[in-house]
Design a protein around this motif. Structure first.
Motif, PDB file in Angstrom:
ATOM      1  N   LEU A 251      54.473  36.799  46.164  1.00  0.00           N
ATOM      2  CA  LEU A 251      55.838  37.100  45.732  1.00  0.00           C
ATOM      3  C   LEU A 251      56.067  36.515  44.337  1.00  0.00           C
ATOM      4  CD1 LEU A 251      57.682  36.296  49.074  1.00  0.00           C
ATOM      5  CD2 LEU A 251      57.467  38.561  48.029  1.00  0.00           C
ATOM      6  N   HIS A 252      56.863  37.213  43.526  1.00  0.00           N
ATOM      7  CA  HIS A 252      56.986  36.761  42.129  1.00  0.00           C
ATOM      8  C   HIS A 252      57.720  35.432  41.999  1.00  0.00           C
ATOM      9  CE1 HIS A 252      61.230  37.863  41.642  1.00  0.00           C
ATOM     10  NE2 HIS A 252      60.977  39.045  42.159  1.00  0.00           N
ATOM     11  N   ILE A 253      58.393  34.975  43.067  1.00  0.00           N
ATOM     12  CA  ILE A 253      59.064  33.675  42.996  1.00  0.00           C
ATOM     13  C   ILE A 253      58.049  32.553  42.809  1.00  0.00           C
ATOM     14  CG2 ILE A 253      59.076  33.168  45.493  1.00  0.00           C
ATOM     15  CD1 ILE A 253      61.985  32.170  45.062  1.00  0.00           C
ATOM     16  N   THR A 254      56.814  32.747  43.270  1.00  0.00           N
ATOM     17  CA  THR A 254      55.799  31.706  43.090  1.00  0.00           C
ATOM     18  C   THR A 254      55.339  31.619  41.643  1.00  0.00           C
ATOM     19  OG1 THR A 254      53.956  33.203  43.609  1.00  0.00           O
ATOM     20  CG2 THR A 254      54.980  32.027  45.455  1.00  0.00           C
ATOM     21  N   ARG A 255      55.538  32.678  40.876  1.00  0.00           N
ATOM     22  CA  ARG A 255      55.205  32.633  39.446  1.00  0.00           C
ATOM     23  C   ARG A 255      56.340  32.035  38.636  1.00  0.00           C
ATOM     24  NH1 ARG A 255      52.981  37.366  41.368  1.00  0.00           N
ATOM     25  NH2 ARG A 255      54.717  38.715  40.755  1.00  0.00           N
ATOM     26  N   ARG A 256      57.567  32.166  39.170  1.00  0.00           N
ATOM     27  CA  ARG A 256      58.717  31.598  38.471  1.00  0.00           C
ATOM     28  C   ARG A 256      58.863  30.102  38.737  1.00  0.00           C
ATOM     29  NH1 ARG A 256      62.208  35.535  40.797  1.00  0.00           N
ATOM     30  NH2 ARG A 256      63.335  33.780  41.714  1.00  0.00           N
ATOM     31  N   ASP A 257      58.529  29.673  39.938  1.00  0.00           N
ATOM     32  CA  ASP A 257      58.811  28.299  40.338  1.00  0.00           C
ATOM     33  C   ASP A 257      57.548  27.650  40.909  1.00  0.00           C
ATOM     34  OD1 ASP A 257      59.682  25.910  41.440  1.00  0.00           O
ATOM     35  OD2 ASP A 257      61.548  26.749  42.213  1.00  0.00           O
ATOM     36  N   PRO A 258      57.005  26.648  40.207  1.00  0.00           N
ATOM     37  CA  PRO A 258      55.782  25.992  40.681  1.00  0.00           C
ATOM     38  C   PRO A 258      55.927  25.334  42.051  1.00  0.00           C
ATOM     39  CG  PRO A 258      56.226  25.407  38.385  1.00  0.00           C
ATOM     40  CD  PRO A 258      57.440  26.128  38.897  1.00  0.00           C
ATOM     41  N   MET A 259      57.157  24.993  42.469  1.00  0.00           N
ATOM     42  CA  MET A 259      57.304  24.356  43.778  1.00  0.00           C
ATOM     43  C   MET A 259      56.977  25.343  44.901  1.00  0.00           C
ATOM     44  SD  MET A 259      60.390  22.086  45.462  1.00  0.00           S
ATOM     45  CE  MET A 259      60.064  20.680  44.398  1.00  0.00           C
ATOM     46  N   PHE A 260      57.417  26.584  44.767  1.00  0.00           N
ATOM     47  CA  PHE A 260      57.045  27.601  45.746  1.00  0.00           C
ATOM     48  C   PHE A 260      55.530  27.835  45.715  1.00  0.00           C
ATOM     49  CE2 PHE A 260      61.555  28.553  45.620  1.00  0.00           C
ATOM     50  CZ  PHE A 260      61.827  28.986  46.907  1.00  0.00           C
ATOM     51  N   ALA A 261      54.965  27.883  44.515  1.00  0.00           N
ATOM     52  CA  ALA A 261      53.514  28.060  44.397  1.00  0.00           C
ATOM     53  C   ALA A 261      52.786  26.914  45.081  1.00  0.00           C
ATOM     54  CB  ALA A 261      53.120  28.141  42.924  1.00  0.00           C
ATOM     55  N   SER A 262      53.279  25.697  44.902  1.00  0.00           N
ATOM     56  CA  SER A 262      52.646  24.527  45.496  1.00  0.00           C
ATOM     57  C   SER A 262      52.668  24.585  47.021  1.00  0.00           C
ATOM     58  CB  SER A 262      53.355  23.253  45.013  1.00  0.00           C
ATOM     59  OG  SER A 262      52.796  22.101  45.615  1.00  0.00           O
ATOM     60  N   LEU A 263      53.814  24.946  47.594  1.00  0.00           N
ATOM     61  CA  LEU A 263      53.905  25.025  49.054  1.00  0.00           C
ATOM     62  C   LEU A 263      52.952  26.089  49.601  1.00  0.00           C
ATOM     63  CD1 LEU A 263      55.064  24.326  51.784  1.00  0.00           C
ATOM     64  CD2 LEU A 263      57.057  25.766  51.264  1.00  0.00           C
ATOM     65  N   PHE A 285      44.149  22.238  47.654  1.00  0.00           N
ATOM     66  CA  PHE A 285      44.955  21.009  47.623  1.00  0.00           C
ATOM     67  C   PHE A 285      45.164  20.548  46.180  1.00  0.00           C
ATOM     68  CE2 PHE A 285      45.267  16.390  47.324  1.00  0.00           C
ATOM     69  CZ  PHE A 285      46.405  16.158  48.097  1.00  0.00           C
ATOM     70  N   ASP A 286      44.096  20.549  45.388  1.00  0.00           N
ATOM     71  CA  ASP A 286      44.218  20.138  43.984  1.00  0.00           C
ATOM     72  C   ASP A 286      45.184  21.045  43.224  1.00  0.00           C
ATOM     73  OD1 ASP A 286      42.456  18.073  44.416  1.00  0.00           O
ATOM     74  OD2 ASP A 286      40.712  19.108  43.545  1.00  0.00           O
ATOM     75  N   GLN A 287      45.104  22.353  43.486  1.00  0.00           N
ATOM     76  CA  GLN A 287      46.010  23.290  42.823  1.00  0.00           C
ATOM     77  C   GLN A 287      47.459  23.059  43.265  1.00  0.00           C
ATOM     78  OE1 GLN A 287      44.169  26.953  44.079  1.00  0.00           O
ATOM     79  NE2 GLN A 287      42.868  27.105  42.258  1.00  0.00           N
ATOM     80  N   ALA A 288      47.640  22.781  44.550  1.00  0.00           N
ATOM     81  CA  ALA A 288      48.990  22.525  45.062  1.00  0.00           C
ATOM     82  C   ALA A 288      49.575  21.261  44.451  1.00  0.00           C
ATOM     83  CB  ALA A 288      48.948  22.400  46.585  1.00  0.00           C
ATOM     84  N   GLN A 289      48.755  20.240  44.326  1.00  0.00           N
ATOM     85  CA  GLN A 289      49.215  18.976  43.740  1.00  0.00           C
ATOM     86  C   GLN A 289      49.593  19.167  42.274  1.00  0.00           C
ATOM     87  OE1 GLN A 289      46.357  15.631  43.757  1.00  0.00           O
ATOM     88  NE2 GLN A 289      47.964  14.473  44.802  1.00  0.00           N
ATOM     89  N   ASP A 290      48.773  19.930  41.541  1.00  0.00           N
ATOM     90  CA  ASP A 290      49.063  20.202  40.132  1.00  0.00           C
ATOM     91  C   ASP A 290      50.365  20.990  39.983  1.00  0.00           C
ATOM     92  OD1 ASP A 290      48.243  20.494  37.214  1.00  0.00           O
ATOM     93  OD2 ASP A 290      48.354  22.595  37.815  1.00  0.00           O
ATOM     94  N   ALA A 291      50.569  22.003  40.812  1.00  0.00           N
ATOM     95  CA  ALA A 291      51.792  22.809  40.736  1.00  0.00           C
ATOM     96  C   ALA A 291      53.024  21.968  41.064  1.00  0.00           C
ATOM     97  CB  ALA A 291      51.694  23.994  41.691  1.00  0.00           C
ATOM     98  N   LEU A 292      52.913  21.083  42.064  1.00  0.00           N
ATOM     99  CA  LEU A 292      54.049  20.232  42.430  1.00  0.00           C
ATOM    100  C   LEU A 292      54.432  19.310  41.285  1.00  0.00           C
ATOM    101  CD1 LEU A 292      56.037  19.432  44.650  1.00  0.00           C
ATOM    102  CD2 LEU A 292      54.346  17.785  45.480  1.00  0.00           C
ATOM    103  N   GLN A 293      53.454  18.814  40.568  1.00  0.00           N
ATOM    104  CA  GLN A 293      53.731  17.936  39.426  1.00  0.00           C
ATOM    105  C   GLN A 293      54.402  18.691  38.278  1.00  0.00           C
ATOM    106  OE1 GLN A 293      49.818  16.340  38.678  1.00  0.00           O
ATOM    107  NE2 GLN A 293      49.979  14.783  40.288  1.00  0.00           N
TER     108      GLN A 293
END
Length: 424
Positions: A251-263, A285-293
């Protein structure tokens, strides 16, 4: 000749909380639904309407605007070509009174329109439902998996849908009502998943997906498909879990908001654990951690996401992944990281993480530490939360298999017997 401002449209926008850009976006969405092509309006287009520079928009645009507002274009202050609005000179009047007159005229026009209900459903009704949704979220994090939470959420979903037929509403309000109904239904779905009532969860999922499509709300679509991925992971079907989670992640919301991408990535890591893919766990996990930051803490996000997703939840999902993989030392590491940052209101998550930590310690042969950890799970969670109860039963069985006659096993047996008595 100077254009006459469309004060009726301005008053309607003020009353319903629209700015020029947000109204343009709403009309563009309505245009796409009507014509199959995306609308090209922007804030300047609406400012032209308000300034009176455009007195009669094109037919498709008028139809879309009428769909959004629930009013004919003439009731919004627009004047058909070839006609003039008769406006005799009037004395100066109090600005507040002028605004009340304009808003009252809009309401009168809506009431006079054929087939329009007297009652007007507005954003205040949506706000009330959203407050109830926040209460459901709070109950879930406190108790989790309870049938009462599932039933309450399903009832509130029906209440939101019933409002669709209780009066007239703008397209914006109707979309928000569908989003509220989808939100409640997704909470019912999650409560059923958490309570291991998977047949009920699938029924809630189908209803939630249909409502989310009608709402057009990307955030709630993400929640539902992400929950679907978690459901299939819990019932041991990683292929379907990947497929459902991929819908959420695309979903394009994951491209707009890294928190959604991280989850989305963190839940993907948990699915990789169920699929026994160590490399996939580490990578996602590494990608999720990077997106959350990278996520901006000041961005607007829905209450359900803000209530639970943070570094602690990221480590909780990594714990689940490594426990499923059988890497118990790494699982224990993530359990401690989760518990050290878990927010106090996350009582359900605390119980689940503590139980998983006990499993990781037991698998490494540390029977005494594992039993002490398992005994820290609150009695209400141990006896009333289906997932926690099941994991603790499995813990007891594993403990007895390892050391059937040890004092540690006897201590655990007495503890569980006393806990059961306390709830009867």
């Amino acid at each position: 000749m100077e254009a006459t401002r469309n004060e009726v449209l301005e008053a309607w926008m003020d009353e319903h909380g629209y700015k020029s850009n947000s109204l343009a976006e709403a009309v563009n969405r309505a245009l796409e639904q009507l014509t199959g092509r995306a609308g090209g309006l922007d804030g300047s287009s609406v400012r032209d309407w308000k300034a009176g520079r455009v007195k009669w928009p094109k037919s498709a645009t008028r139809k879309a605007l009428e769909t959004v507002t629930g009013l004919p274009a003439t009731a919004l202050g627009f004047v058909p070509r070839g006609r003039t609005l008769s406006t005799p000179a009037a004395p100066q009047e109090d600005p507040d009174m002028k605004r009340r007159t304009l808003v009252g005229g809009i309401a009168a026009a809506a009431a006079a329109a054929p087939g329009t209900s007297i009652r007007r459903i507005g954003m205040s009704d949506v706000d009330r439902l959203q407050r109830r949704f926040a209460e459901v979220i709070a109950s879930d994090h406190r108790y989790g998996g309870q049938l009462g939470i599932e039933q309450r959420a399903a009832t509130l979903a029906d209440e939101a849908l019933n409002l669709q037929n209780a009066g007239s509403a703008t397209q914006r309000v109707r979309s928000n009502l569908y989003a509220c109904a989808a939100s409640f239904r997704s909470s019912a779905m999650w409560a059923a998943i958490d309570g291991r009532r998977y047949g009920d969860a699938k029924a809630h999922m189908r209803e939630a997906q249909a409502l989310a499509e009608m709402s057009g709300d990307q955030a709630i679509k993400f929640r539902i498909w992400s929950h679907a991925g978690a459901m299939y992971r819990h019932i041991g079907r990683p292929g379907e879990a990947f497929a459902a989670n991929d819908v959420a992640r695309n979903l394009h919301i994951t491209r707009r908001d890294p928190m959604f991408a991280s989850l989305g990535l963190a839940r993907q890591a948990a699915i990789h654990g169920a699929a026994q893919d160590r490399t996939g766990i580490r990578r996602t996990f590494d990608q999720a951690q990077d997106a959350l930051q990278r996520a901006d803490p000041d961005d607007y996000r829905p209450v359900w996401l803000l209530a639970f997703y943070d570094e602690a939840e990221l480590h909780s999902l990594a714990l689940s992944a490594y426990l499923a993989l059988g890497d118990h030392p790494t699982a224990e590491f993530h359990a401690h990281r989760c518990l050290s940052t878990l927010r106090p209101h996350m009582r359900r998550s605390h119980a689940i993480t503590t139980t998983r930590l006990a499993h990781a310690q037991l698998a490494q042969g540390d029977l005494e530490a594992a039993t002490v950890t398992a005994m820290q799970v609150p009695t209400d969670a141990a006896t009333q939360h289906a997932r926690v109860s099941r994991m603790l039963q499995e813990f007891g069985a594993a403990l007895r298999a390892r050391a059937p006659r040890s004092s540690t096993t006897q201590t655990w047996t007495e503890h569980t017997r006393d806990a059961w008595k306390a709830t009867t």
